[in-house]
Design a protein around this motif. Sequence first.
Motif, short mmCIF file in Angstrom:
data_model
loop_
_atom_site.label_atom_id
_atom_site.label_comp_id
_atom_site.label_asym_id
_atom_site.label_seq_id
_atom_site.Cartn_x
_atom_site.Cartn_y
_atom_site.Cartn_z
N LEU A 124 0.83 -1.20 0.00
CA LEU A 124 0.00 0.00 0.00
C LEU A 124 0.87 1.26 0.00
CD1 LEU A 124 -2.88 1.12 0.08
CD2 LEU A 124 -2.80 0.94 2.58
N HIS A 224 -4.33 10.49 -1.37
CA HIS A 224 -4.66 9.11 -1.70
C HIS A 224 -5.97 8.77 -1.01
CE1 HIS A 224 -3.47 4.55 -1.55
NE2 HIS A 224 -4.38 4.81 -2.47
N ILE A 226 -9.24 6.11 -0.66
CA ILE A 226 -9.62 4.72 -0.85
C ILE A 226 -11.11 4.58 -0.59
CG2 ILE A 226 -9.24 2.35 -0.05
CD1 ILE A 226 -6.45 3.32 0.94
N SER A 227 -11.82 3.92 -1.50
CA SER A 227 -13.25 3.65 -1.34
C SER A 227 -14.02 4.96 -1.15
CB SER A 227 -13.45 2.68 -0.17
OG SER A 227 -14.76 2.17 -0.17
N THR A 230 -12.43 8.11 -2.21
CA THR A 230 -12.42 8.59 -3.60
C THR A 230 -13.51 9.64 -3.81
OG1 THR A 230 -13.93 6.88 -4.51
CG2 THR A 230 -11.59 6.31 -4.34
N ASP A 250 -8.63 5.23 -5.30
CA ASP A 250 -8.34 3.80 -5.27
C ASP A 250 -9.56 3.03 -4.74
OD1 ASP A 250 -7.24 1.29 -4.93
OD2 ASP A 250 -5.65 1.94 -3.58
N SER A 504 -10.06 -2.58 -3.50
CA SER A 504 -9.01 -1.58 -3.53
C SER A 504 -7.64 -2.21 -3.32
CB SER A 504 -9.25 -0.47 -2.48
OG SER A 504 -8.82 -0.88 -1.20
N MET A 506 -5.69 -1.47 -1.12
CA MET A 506 -5.44 -1.62 0.32
C MET A 506 -5.51 -3.09 0.71
SD MET A 506 -7.24 0.37 3.50
CE MET A 506 -8.92 -0.13 3.14
#
Length: 546
Positions: A124, A224, A226-227, A230, A250, A504, A506
């Motif tokens: 990550l 950055h 994530i989920s 975004t 991401d 993702s 992650m």
Amino acid sequence: MPSPHTSPGPRRNALWGIVICLLLALPAAPAAAETTTDSYVDGLADAAPTPALQWSDCEAGFACATARVPLDYAHPESRTIDLSLIKLPAGDPSRRIGTLFVNFGGPGRSGVQRLRERARWPWLFSEALRARFDLVSWDTRAVANSAPVHCFPDATTQQLFLTAYPPLPGTAADERPFFAASRSLAEQCQANAGDLLPHVSTVDTARDLDLLRRAVGDEKLTYHGISYGTYLGALYANMFPGRVRAMALDGSLDFRGNTGIDGPDQPIDTRQDVATGISGTFDAMLRSCTEAGAKCAFSEGNPVDKWQRIIERVRREPIAWDGTRYDYSAVITAAGALSNPAAWPQLADTLQHLYDLRDSPYRPEDALAEAFSLVGRAAEIGTGSGSAGNTNAYDDNYTEAFDAIQCADSRVPRDESVYSALAVSEDQRVPYFGRLGVLGAMTCAYWPQTAVQPYSGPWDRRTAAPILVINGRNDPATPLAGAAAGAAELADAHLLVIEGAGHSSMYVHSTCAETAKREYLIAATLPPADATCPVDGNPFELKPAA
């Protein structure tokens, strides 16, 4: 972004991995000329004072701080709230570029805790990436230690309510109590946190993020998301388009679709077609299981046939196992929990055990054991260790924060009959998993209207730098079709597909994707058009993360 109540492009050029490694030493490219950037700026954030951050050591190489921001940006002089922040300083200060702000998604989980846990996950955030940036995350407003939304007077009341919360209904007969609990939760939130609910939408969190950017001294934002992160990134990009230095989204969304502004005729996850994402990921999990052979407990025989045998059984009557009732709803919910491939071996163990028990009768004593188990769990509530010895510490408000933020961001149907009808039609369209996409955020159907404040656009303001969107081929929470739609909504976004399953990067290990993301964040170099990335291996064969 599944509810807490559940939980073929061209082949990648093999030379790409070598090329991007060679490019890592290049200096950052200059920002796009100001004349190509939309000049819009959200004035409410600019009118608020910049928070003063005082970082202090908080163990394991991290530093922590709080940032004071307005509760209501329309009236910044009135009430303020404190946001909790955490930072892992850049590993090579002499080559430090700036701050990489990270939102790990949810919404509702503590960003502070997640950075503590995940900052050193190499797939990550590689060491090469961490060398160049301070990693900073924070608890967004409504979450954990940042003006948390508490819908109950204390943690014991909260835990008793959530322990008795009905599972996602697998049949129409199970819907009524689930609807009633969802309504009750919304009412509790209005009664106990009504002053916060109109001020926790992602619009306000995007303003918070711009204040945090100013507070760390960065001229432009490196981010950055994530989920759910975004969605926050997409709002920031359109509210502060000239202030984007680099933005990696991401596990991404159809951003406009998330709002329901085109007509709230479907629930949130139905608009994102999460059911299809879950179904495709479940099929990918079974394929990986078969390929892994003995390393997957469910691989012997035909896993597809075995799954159907389990479903046939639990449609008739539940399976009892160690004081737990596995009825149709419970099995579907368990099978749909696919975001993290590291948990797939445990799911395979569960499925194999249910398959082995498929012919065992369900007895009255099984129901009694389940009742005792539930009573036991309820009796334990409030007796565990809380913060600083407080046995009633209200530490985890994930369910409440998820609903407070998601319901503020999205318009949804408010008629229960719409959900009942969609549950039937979606289950016909996507067998087994259709209902999960209909009922996952049911609380929003009853949310106070004054707190429903979705962003209305535009989505295509020209940003100072292009945006990188990353998504898996099979993602159970943010399906690829939605990520592609969201990328198309933005003015200048480029999509990189990971050829794997899970939610993702992650959770989906891909050294290739991390390298591409790193090169973009450091040197502003995007992957080639239509590039894809492989995963690092079969999830059933990878070693567990440290």
